[in-house]
Write a protein that holds these residues in place. Structure first.
Motif, PDB file in Angstrom:
ATOM      1  N   MET A   1     -19.032  -3.172  49.434  1.00  0.00           N
ATOM      2  CA  MET A   1     -18.420  -3.999  50.477  1.00  0.00           C
ATOM      3  C   MET A   1     -18.699  -5.475  50.220  1.00  0.00           C
ATOM      4  N   ILE A   2     -19.900  -5.770  49.745  1.00  0.00           N
ATOM      5  CA  ILE A   2     -20.224  -7.172  49.447  1.00  0.00           C
ATOM      6  C   ILE A   2     -19.307  -7.703  48.349  1.00  0.00           C
ATOM      7  N   SER A   3     -19.136  -6.923  47.283  1.00  0.00           N
ATOM      8  CA  SER A   3     -18.286  -7.362  46.164  1.00  0.00           C
ATOM      9  C   SER A   3     -16.835  -7.540  46.598  1.00  0.00           C
ATOM     10  N   LEU A   4     -16.298  -6.564  47.313  1.00  0.00           N
ATOM     11  CA  LEU A   4     -14.913  -6.618  47.756  1.00  0.00           C
ATOM     12  C   LEU A   4     -14.655  -7.808  48.662  1.00  0.00           C
ATOM     13  N   ASN A   5     -15.524  -7.968  49.641  1.00  0.00           N
ATOM     14  CA  ASN A   5     -15.305  -9.063  50.593  1.00  0.00           C
ATOM     15  C   ASN A   5     -15.590 -10.425  49.967  1.00  0.00           C
ATOM     16  N   ALA A   6     -16.468 -10.475  48.999  1.00  0.00           N
ATOM     17  CA  ALA A   6     -16.715 -11.739  48.300  1.00  0.00           C
ATOM     18  C   ALA A   6     -15.461 -12.181  47.556  1.00  0.00           C
ATOM     19  N   VAL A   7     -14.764 -11.214  46.915  1.00  0.00           N
ATOM     20  CA  VAL A   7     -13.514 -11.522  46.218  1.00  0.00           C
ATOM     21  C   VAL A   7     -12.466 -12.025  47.209  1.00  0.00           C
ATOM     22  N   LEU A   8     -12.332 -11.324  48.349  1.00  0.00           N
ATOM     23  CA  LEU A   8     -11.365 -11.735  49.368  1.00  0.00           C
ATOM     24  C   LEU A   8     -11.673 -13.131  49.875  1.00  0.00           C
ATOM     25  N   MET A   9     -12.946 -13.386  50.153  1.00  0.00           N
ATOM     26  CA  MET A   9     -13.309 -14.709  50.662  1.00  0.00           C
ATOM     27  C   MET A   9     -13.031 -15.794  49.630  1.00  0.00           C
TER      28      MET A   9
ATOM     29  N   SER B   1     -17.677  -8.537  57.673  1.00  0.00           N
ATOM     30  CA  SER B   1     -17.988  -7.337  56.897  1.00  0.00           C
ATOM     31  C   SER B   1     -19.048  -7.606  55.854  1.00  0.00           C
ATOM     32  N   VAL B   2     -18.984  -8.745  55.159  1.00  0.00           N
ATOM     33  CA  VAL B   2     -19.948  -9.037  54.113  1.00  0.00           C
ATOM     34  C   VAL B   2     -21.324  -9.335  54.704  1.00  0.00           C
ATOM     35  N   VAL B   3     -21.367  -9.970  55.893  1.00  0.00           N
ATOM     36  CA  VAL B   3     -22.658 -10.266  56.525  1.00  0.00           C
ATOM     37  C   VAL B   3     -23.384  -8.969  56.899  1.00  0.00           C
TER      38      VAL B   3
ATOM     39  N   LEU C   1     -24.083  -0.388  57.969  1.00  0.00           N
ATOM     40  CA  LEU C   1     -23.017  -0.035  57.028  1.00  0.00           C
ATOM     41  C   LEU C   1     -21.771   0.443  57.775  1.00  0.00           C
ATOM     42  N   ARG C   2     -21.988   1.228  58.817  1.00  0.00           N
ATOM     43  CA  ARG C   2     -20.851   1.686  59.621  1.00  0.00           C
ATOM     44  C   ARG C   2     -20.159   0.497  60.299  1.00  0.00           C
ATOM     45  N   LEU C   3     -20.958  -0.447  60.781  1.00  0.00           N
ATOM     46  CA  LEU C   3     -20.395  -1.632  61.421  1.00  0.00           C
ATOM     47  C   LEU C   3     -19.582  -2.450  60.415  1.00  0.00           C
ATOM     48  N   SER C   4     -20.090  -2.579  59.171  1.00  0.00           N
ATOM     49  CA  SER C   4     -19.384  -3.326  58.135  1.00  0.00           C
ATOM     50  C   SER C   4     -18.021  -2.698  57.843  1.00  0.00           C
ATOM     51  N   TYR C   5     -17.995  -1.386  57.672  1.00  0.00           N
ATOM     52  CA  TYR C   5     -16.735  -0.696  57.386  1.00  0.00           C
ATOM     53  C   TYR C   5     -15.775  -0.781  58.580  1.00  0.00           C
TER      54      TYR C   5
ATOM     55  N   ILE D   1     -15.645  -3.223  60.864  1.00  0.00           N
ATOM     56  CA  ILE D   1     -15.090  -4.584  60.901  1.00  0.00           C
ATOM     57  C   ILE D   1     -14.004  -4.756  59.861  1.00  0.00           C
ATOM     58  N   PHE D   2     -14.276  -4.249  58.655  1.00  0.00           N
ATOM     59  CA  PHE D   2     -13.297  -4.374  57.580  1.00  0.00           C
ATOM     60  C   PHE D   2     -12.003  -3.641  57.916  1.00  0.00           C
ATOM     61  N   MET D   3     -12.117  -2.448  58.466  1.00  0.00           N
ATOM     62  CA  MET D   3     -10.929  -1.662  58.800  1.00  0.00           C
ATOM     63  C   MET D   3     -10.127  -2.333  59.920  1.00  0.00           C
ATOM     64  N   VAL D   4     -10.809  -2.738  60.988  1.00  0.00           N
ATOM     65  CA  VAL D   4     -10.104  -3.380  62.113  1.00  0.00           C
ATOM     66  C   VAL D   4      -9.484  -4.700  61.668  1.00  0.00           C
ATOM     67  N   GLY D   5     -10.243  -5.449  60.842  1.00  0.00           N
ATOM     68  CA  GLY D   5      -9.714  -6.730  60.363  1.00  0.00           C
ATOM     69  C   GLY D   5      -8.467  -6.561  59.517  1.00  0.00           C
ATOM     70  N   LEU D   6      -8.447  -5.562  58.645  1.00  0.00           N
ATOM     71  CA  LEU D   6      -7.258  -5.324  57.828  1.00  0.00           C
ATOM     72  C   LEU D   6      -6.065  -4.948  58.693  1.00  0.00           C
ATOM     73  N   ILE D   7      -6.314  -4.146  59.731  1.00  0.00           N
ATOM     74  CA  ILE D   7      -5.217  -3.759  60.632  1.00  0.00           C
ATOM     75  C   ILE D   7      -4.662  -4.978  61.351  1.00  0.00           C
ATOM     76  N   LEU D   8      -5.536  -5.844  61.862  1.00  0.00           N
ATOM     77  CA  LEU D   8      -5.083  -7.050  62.559  1.00  0.00           C
ATOM     78  C   LEU D   8      -4.365  -7.994  61.613  1.00  0.00           C
ATOM     79  N   THR D   9      -4.887  -8.091  60.384  1.00  0.00           N
ATOM     80  CA  THR D   9      -4.236  -8.961  59.395  1.00  0.00           C
ATOM     81  C   THR D   9      -2.824  -8.468  59.091  1.00  0.00           C
TER      82      THR D   9
END
Length: 415
Positions: free
Chosen positions: A256-264, A307-309, A389-393, A395-403
């Motif tokens: 998750m850190i790697s993926l979100n770092a790339v996105l950021m 998500s990365v935090v 970890l569950r919170l990170s996933y 956030i990532f899932m909800v954020g992608l849906i909103l995006t």
């Protein structure tokens, strides 16, 4: 020694004893309760045999010998009527039968008095009384003592409802052996050697019984003195599972850190190009000319950041520790302290740590206490890891849906 009146000729003496034997045999076979496996006809016959032998060794007259043998045949006859206090009923049955045979009343009185002495609360004063009691207790000095004791145990359980554990029964029999005595010299000579052997055998049996009981208890409850293979396997499996789960959590967090770092990085590049307007490669992109696109990009940036935090917090090392106080209890036995984990023992001085480890090595229960504490805190850390970890996933899932929804709204707006 008291001499009884002379009875008719010897043939009559043998006849009265023979008739008494036949009477008791028929009585027991017909009326003796089946639960009396110890006080049976066999026991009575054995007492008669021992009484005859003791009487001969004691040099009894023929009259006294006859009275002793008749008393032996009738001493347990009362069991057909009552269990406790059967001796008195035995006296009545002896008197009734002997009277019917025309036996002299004064001799019947002597026989009854001899039977009375077999009751535990009666005195044993006359030679006949002492000889009959010794014959009745002859099993204490015979080789079949242990076998007869088990028959008596079964009889008490059936007739009296008294149950004993193996240890309790062994203790009671040893106490009975030690507390009993033979009254006559003839009995002491006849039974002394085997009596001592029976006492020693009973002591040995008690030790073995107690050892077996202790072993069974240890096997049932598990002991810290001799840990079983199953306990060791349990701890090994638990440690292995906790390590695997921790490793899985760290790998997922790193992903998750790697993926979100790339996105950021991409989003920050986008906003930097939009604000600077100097990148020719990006300035011609259509999206940069549409400010409305900034909304979904901002949502995606916030999603990636959140998500990365949380993923970083999940992967961040978490060291449990405690505050050591000099007034605290023994280190090794303190259930809140785990000397097997550096986060705990690093707070101690070298002397305190060495003392604690030496105490663990001396007391195996302390070792298990520390291992259990270690597993508990490993589980506590894992709980925190997987919650983040569950919170990170999430956030990532909800954020992608909103995006995605915001991009769809922008496309509809532009169209």
């Amino acid at each position: 020694m008291e001499t009884l009146p002379t009875f008719p000729p010897a043939k009559t003496k043998a006849e009265i004893i023979k008739q008494a034997k036949a009477h008791i045999t028929a009585l027991f076979e017909e009326k003796l309760p089946p639960g009396l496996v110890y006080h049976s006809l066999k026991h009575t016959a054995t007492v008669v045999k021992e009484a005859r032998a003791l009487g001969e060794a004691a040099g009894l007259s023929e009259a006294d010998q006859e009275a002793l043998v008749l008393a032996a045949w009738f001493h347990d006859a009362g069991y057909v009527d009552v269990y406790d206090g059967h001796e008195y009923r035995s006296m009545e049955r002896a008197e009734q039968w002997l009277s019917q045979q025309g036996y002299p009343a004064e001799r019947i009185a002597v026989i009854k008095d001899t039977i009375r002495a077999t009751h535990r609360n009666e005195s044993r004063d006359t030679p006949l009384q002492q000889l009959l009691v010794d014959a009745d207790m002859s099993n204490l000095g015979r080789e079949d003592f242990l076998a007869n004791a088990e028959l008596l145990r079964a009889e008490w359980e059936t007739m009296l409802g008294k149950t004993y554990t193996n240890v309790e029964w062994a203790e009671s029999q040893l106490d009975f052996l030690i507390g009993s005595k033979y009254y006559t010299d003839a009995a002491k000579t006849r039974y002394a050697e085997q009596y001592k052997a029976n006492v020693q055998d009973q002591r040995d049996k008690l030790k073995k019984t107690e050892k077996k009981k202790k072993k069974k208890k240890e096997e049932a409850e598990g002991t810290f003195a001799e840990p079983k293979r199953g306990i060791e396997t349990m701890f090994r499996t638990m440690y292995s599972n906790h390590m695997k789960l921790s490793d899985m959590a760290d790998k997922k967090a790193n992903m998750m850190i790697s993926l979100n770092a790339v996105l950021m990085s991409l989003i920050i590049t986008y906003f930097g190009a939009k604000l600077g307007g100097k990148s020719a490669a990006l300035s011609n992109v259509g999206l940069l000319r549409n400010p409305v696109v900034s909304i979904p990009m901002s949502i995606l940036l916030i999603t990636a950041l959140g998500s990365v935090v949380t993923a970083i917090l999940c992967a961040q090392p978490d060291v449990t520790s405690f505050k050591w106080l000099k007034r605290s209890p023994q280190i090794a036995t303190n259930r809140r302290v785990n000397l097997l984990f550096f986060g705990n023992f690093s707070k101690l001085s070298l002397d305190n740590f060495q003392d604690g480890m030496n105490e663990i090595m001396r007391q195996k229960d302390a070792l298990y206490t520390n291992m259990i504490t270690d597993i508990y805190y490993l589980g506590d850390v894992l709980t925190r890891k997987y919650r983040l970890l569950r919170l990170s996933y999430t956030i990532f899932m909800v954020g992608l849906i909103l995006t995605a929804l915001s991009f769809g709204i922008v496309l509809l707006y532009k169209s």
